[in-house]
Design an enzyme around this catalytic site. Structure first.
Site, PDB file in Angstrom:
ATOM      1  CB  VAL A  13      -7.439   4.762  -5.398  1.00 50.48           C
ATOM      2  CG1 VAL A  13      -8.485   3.763  -6.644  1.00 50.48           C
ATOM      3  CG2 VAL A  13      -6.800   5.667  -5.660  1.00 50.48           C
ATOM      4  CB  SER A  14      -4.077   1.622  -1.870  1.00 53.42           C
ATOM      5  OG  SER A  14      -4.353   0.787  -2.914  1.00 53.42           O
ATOM      6  CB  THR A  15       0.171   2.507  -5.283  1.00 56.77           C
ATOM      7  OG1 THR A  15       0.719   3.873  -4.078  1.00 56.77           O
ATOM      8  CG2 THR A  15       1.503   2.591  -5.992  1.00 56.77           C
ATOM      9  CG  ASN A  17      -6.838  -1.899  -4.844  1.00 55.41           C
ATOM     10  OD1 ASN A  17      -5.948  -2.648  -4.726  1.00 55.41           O
ATOM     11  ND2 ASN A  17      -6.744  -1.360  -3.424  1.00 55.41           N
TER      12      ASN A  17
END
Length: 458
Positions: A13-15, A17
């Site tokens: 996960v990115s921030t 998402n």
């Protein structure tokens, strides 16, 4: 349970998402259910939380690749292709060079394919293209937003505001104490003090929010930065800023003229420990051989004649006339004092025209447009197109810069009149360096041909 399969589930996960339907828990739940239905034993979950998919510098991903090399894993499953990477190049490199090369199958749950089939491998290539396209579109929108902000006059530099300003609520705000320092530096430099002396002076007298005036380079950058006359820069272009200027355009231009005429920004000048001790040093040239004149033993003499510096010799047989320093200085001072700039401006040499590169620039724009068309129909790989467009864009920028006139910042008649008046006011009490600085703003060169003296103004 299939004992021959050793499955790894990769989760990222990115921030941005973490607010979507791609949370770590959601991905783990779906991957676990899928493996249970397929009877695939899960060796390990590799989780990168808060990492971008734009590069491969992710700890869990690197650990998984290391375990693949050690043959601990023979299958990798992700919830969605862009969880592995958003870069087409990186995605295909991982699948072909790290997974398939080690006998590891790759499955993307959301897209419902795997690399054990030809259709799965083809689908991966297509989906990776769209993932790369999405990233490029985001980058393009971000860049366009920054260009628009610059055109509106807003500074791009984040918290690292130039000396003289603070960055408050996204804008440059004058820092009064540092603005005083910047003004002091400009005024000192325009008076004729060498760059190195200015640095030592600032270092001994002031401190900024970043600490001391740490280097001569910092001083030079401040003296050349248009932010102090109200401009902002983005991608090598200047735009009128909304912030308050710290110095006048006249003072800024005077500093730029000194850089150009005295060549203070050349490495050979900065390394020299010597200071000129005559009024016209650096301005006089021999009309016979083209070498510089220099002051020695009471005379201005051609370097080719005196052989004082081998690197300055143009013609060893030159015997051009020597001039008494006091005599030539007097002639030049009287000439400047009596000068009428409206009349003298007609006598200045015309500068050669700039070469017209407009045809080549148009051709470059056409080539870039064609490359974009080829990308859209899928004829050329993205990496090849990107490298070609970058090279063409760099060439275009260079040609545009070379098309601009060299003398666009030349002093006006009004400015030259101000320099003349300042020079006259310094004749009685001014220092040699201050007088030289004024002359540097007025005189391009002085050419000596025997008894003839030609003074060329800027």
């Amino acid at each position: 349970m299939n004992e021959t399969i050793r499955c790894a589930c990769y989760v990222r996960v990115s921030t941005e998402n973490q607010l979507d339907n791609f949370s770590v828990e959601e991905q783990i739940d779906r991957l676990t259910a899928y493996c249970k239905a397929k009877d695939y034993p899960i060796v390990k979950f590799y989780t990168d939380g808060g990492y971008s998919g734009g590069n491969l510098n992710r700890p869990a991903l690197q650990q998984m690749l290391d375990d693949i090399n050690k043959k601990y894993i023979n299958m990798v499953i992700v919830y969605k292709l862009d969880r592995l990477s958003r870069s087409q190049k990186d995605t295909l490199s991982l699948i072909e060079d790290s997974f398939l090369a080690n006998g590891v199958d790759f499955i993307s749950l959301n897209e419902n394919f795997d690399t054990s089939t030809p259709v799965g491998r083809a689908t991966i290539g297509m989906l990776s293209v769209f993932a790369q396209l999405e990233k490029d579109q985001i980058t393009e929108r971000f860049t366009m937003g920054r260009v628009g902000r610059a055109k509106s006059g807003h500074f791009h530099g984040g918290a690292y505001a130039p000396v003289g300003y603070d960055y408050v609520d996204g804008e440059l705000v004058v820092n009064e104490y540092e603005a005083l320092q910047v003004n002091d530096l400009y005024e000192r430099f325009v008076k004729g003090y060498p760059l190195h002396d200015c640095w030592r002076y600032m270092q001994s007298k002031y401190k900024t929010k970043y600490g001391e005036w740490s280097s001569e380079t910092l001083v030079r950058n401040v003296l050349k930065n248009k932010v102090y006359i109200g401009y902002v820069q983005f991608q090598k272009k200047y735009y009128k800023g909304v912030h308050q200027p710290i110095i006048t355009e006249e003072l800024f231009q005077a500093a730029q003229n000194i850089f150009k005429t005295a060549k203070r920004d050349q490495p050979s000048f900065r390394r020299s420990p010597f200071k000129a001790n005559t009024l016209l040093s650096g301005l006089i040239y021999c009309g016979n051989c083209g070498a510089r004149y220099h002051g020695e033993h009471g005379n201005y003499s051609c370097y080719s004649r005196t052989k004082g510096d081998k690197k300055q010799i143009k013609d060893p047989s030159c015997r051009n006339k020597k001039w008494k320093i006091e005599e030539l200085d007097k002639i030049v001072v009287e000439y400047i004092s009596a000068l009428n700039f409206d009349e003298s401006s007609k006598k200045q040499r015309s500068k050669p025209r700039k070469k017209d590169y407009s045809h080549r620039i148009s051709e470059i724009e056409r080539q870039i447009s064609n490359l974009i068309d080829l990308y859209q129909i899928g004829s050329i790989p993205m990496d090849t197109i990107s490298s070609k467009i970058d090279a063409l864009s760099q060439e275009k920028s260079t040609l545009i810069a070379k098309s601009e006139p060299d003398d666009q910042n030349a002093p006006t008649s009004t400015e030259k009149l101000q320099f003349k008046e300042q020079f006259i006011s310094l004749l009685d009490g001014g220092s040699l360096q201050e007088k030289r600085a004024c002359l540097a703003n007025l005189i391009d060169k002085i050419i000596i041909t025997e008894e003839h003296i030609e003074i060329l103004l800027k």
